[in-house]
Design a protein around this motif. Sequence first.
Motif, mmCIF file in Angstrom:
data_model
loop_
_atom_site.group_PDB
_atom_site.id
_atom_site.type_symbol
_atom_site.label_atom_id
_atom_site.label_comp_id
_atom_site.label_asym_id
_atom_site.label_seq_id
_atom_site.Cartn_x
_atom_site.Cartn_y
_atom_site.Cartn_z
ATOM 1 N N ILE A 143 0.820 -1.211 0.000
ATOM 2 C CA ILE A 143 0.000 0.000 0.000
ATOM 3 C C ILE A 143 0.855 1.263 0.000
ATOM 4 C CG2 ILE A 143 -0.195 0.022 2.523
ATOM 5 C CD1 ILE A 143 -2.723 1.293 -0.121
ATOM 6 N N PRO A 147 1.596 3.330 -4.546
ATOM 7 C CA PRO A 147 1.450 4.771 -4.804
ATOM 8 C C PRO A 147 2.779 5.481 -5.029
ATOM 9 C CG PRO A 147 -0.006 4.098 -3.022
ATOM 10 C CD PRO A 147 0.872 2.918 -3.329
ATOM 11 N N LEU A 379 -0.375 -2.927 -6.614
ATOM 12 C CA LEU A 379 -1.592 -2.906 -5.801
ATOM 13 C C LEU A 379 -2.532 -4.049 -6.177
ATOM 14 C CD1 LEU A 379 -2.270 0.938 -5.844
ATOM 15 C CD2 LEU A 379 -1.313 -0.394 -3.955
ATOM 16 N N PHE A 386 -8.932 -1.999 -0.847
ATOM 17 C CA PHE A 386 -9.322 -0.599 -0.721
ATOM 18 C C PHE A 386 -10.680 -0.453 -0.050
ATOM 19 C CE2 PHE A 386 -5.901 0.026 -3.724
ATOM 20 C CZ PHE A 386 -5.351 1.217 -3.271
ATOM 21 N N ASN A 391 -6.228 2.125 3.980
ATOM 22 C CA ASN A 391 -5.562 2.012 2.683
ATOM 23 C C ASN A 391 -5.942 3.164 1.763
ATOM 24 O OD1 ASN A 391 -4.237 -0.314 3.437
ATOM 25 N ND2 ASN A 391 -5.732 -1.697 2.487
ATOM 26 N N SER A 395 -3.071 5.856 0.365
ATOM 27 C CA SER A 395 -2.851 6.025 -1.070
ATOM 28 C C SER A 395 -3.292 7.395 -1.557
ATOM 29 C CB SER A 395 -3.594 4.930 -1.854
ATOM 30 O OG SER A 395 -4.996 5.009 -1.638
ATOM 31 N N SER A 396 -4.458 7.872 -1.098
ATOM 32 C CA SER A 396 -4.954 9.164 -1.575
ATOM 33 C C SER A 396 -4.051 10.308 -1.134
ATOM 34 C CB SER A 396 -6.384 9.395 -1.089
ATOM 35 O OG SER A 396 -6.449 9.385 0.331
ATOM 36 N N LEU A 399 -0.836 10.248 -3.295
ATOM 37 C CA LEU A 399 -1.062 10.669 -4.673
ATOM 38 C C LEU A 399 -1.267 12.177 -4.775
ATOM 39 C CD1 LEU A 399 -3.377 7.777 -5.935
ATOM 40 C CD2 LEU A 399 -0.978 8.161 -6.529
ATOM 41 N N GLY A 425 3.569 8.409 3.300
ATOM 42 C CA GLY A 425 3.049 7.055 3.186
ATOM 43 C C GLY A 425 3.612 6.122 4.247
ATOM 44 N N ASN A 429 1.339 4.596 7.319
ATOM 45 C CA ASN A 429 1.234 3.133 7.424
ATOM 46 C C ASN A 429 1.624 2.648 8.816
ATOM 47 O OD1 ASN A 429 1.130 0.300 6.298
ATOM 48 N ND2 ASN A 429 3.291 0.421 6.874
#
Length: 437
Positions: A143, A147, A379, A386, A391, A395-396, A399, A425, A429
């Motif tokens: 995850i 990204p 992914l 998702f 997650n 990721s959002s 990005l 990230g 996490n």
Amino acid sequence: MHVGEHEHHTALDLDVSKVDLILDVEEKPEFAQGLLLSFQHVFAMFGATILVPLILGMPVSVALFASGVGTLIYQVATKAKVPVYLGSSFAYITAMATANEAMGGNVSAAQTGVFFVGLIYVVIAGLISVLGTKWIDKVLPPIVIGPMIIVIGLGLANSAVTSAGFVADADWRNIVVAIVTFLIAAFINTNGKGFVKIIPFLFAIIGGYILALGLGLVDFTPVLEAKWFELPSFYLPFKTGVFKSYEFYFGPEMIAILPIAVVTIAEHIGDHTVLGQITGRQFLKEPGLQRTLIGDGVATAVSAFIGGPANTTYGENTGVIGMTRVASVSVIRNAALIAIAFSFFGKFTALISTIPNAVLGGMSILLYGVIASNGLKVLIERQVDFGQVRNLIISSSMLVLGLGGAVLDLGAVNLSGTALAAIVGVVLNLILPKEQG
């Protein structure tokens, strides 16, 4: 860029089955056959290796020299047990270009940053020797890795589109050349057979160049002025009277490059896992991840020291091994020697420098998109759920921060782009609780 993690096993514990190789790692081919096999590896890495310095305005001769020398350094570090070729890394293009622009064209920040990235590899290798490897899988799960790779690819999208000529008041010739170059690479990728299929970018460069030549977009002046034989155009951190020089620089522009090491170490682990599956070996255990990281890191530091780009393990060459079933380290070694020899032919490197931006742009649209798509592949293959809110958040945020031009100014440290996305990230996490059920 395929990162080797598994839903239930770490990257270091994937099972590899016995495979049928024509030549194993320690075996050597006959001279004539070996020479052809080595040239095949040179062709496989050539397009991408020269593309990085062309995009950054760096000497192509130095990048070729650094890729060959770096591969030889890697072989020494790994006791000649891993058939890996090192070429120019795309992961650092945005950060190096940003650093160069911020420094008014001075390469000191970029070269210093990449040099210390190589040292980070060596430090991480030392930590792995002491602490083992389980922590890597905890810090870099799919995850985070997926990204990160997407940001690397799409972070370069604007550069590709601009070079291709898709801008206001563009010269129609540039757009035509870019489209034809793109289509050549795309059709060879989808319809090519055998060896042709693994060098689509080389064919795209040649085809686009011929068209650009016909449309009057090529200037041969550098070729006419170049010598047949000359030393690579090294940049060194001291004055010699022969080569250009730069100074070690430790400002924020340099420091912003360092976190990208997180991304490329993840790629390093994945590339070696895939190669291990192709050859029926577990290279991350023997000779060991610490040795492969030292080889990659020292090669990158040496490249940066002499004015070249960062080095990285090349999936193109892993593809050649998978296709030919020839895993001979001696073949890779000779390919490195050929690359070094090419770097001393002045007219050859000058000819490469005449490739128009439209050719590079058309090819880059596909190339950078493929990089980003590999992030999606991670992914999908690792079945990242998702449906879990954590997650989506990880990721959002990566990005948006990575692609939105976010900058975090901490005074001495200025984080942006891929580096900022990678750190966010990893931190998210580690701190966000995993959902139950």
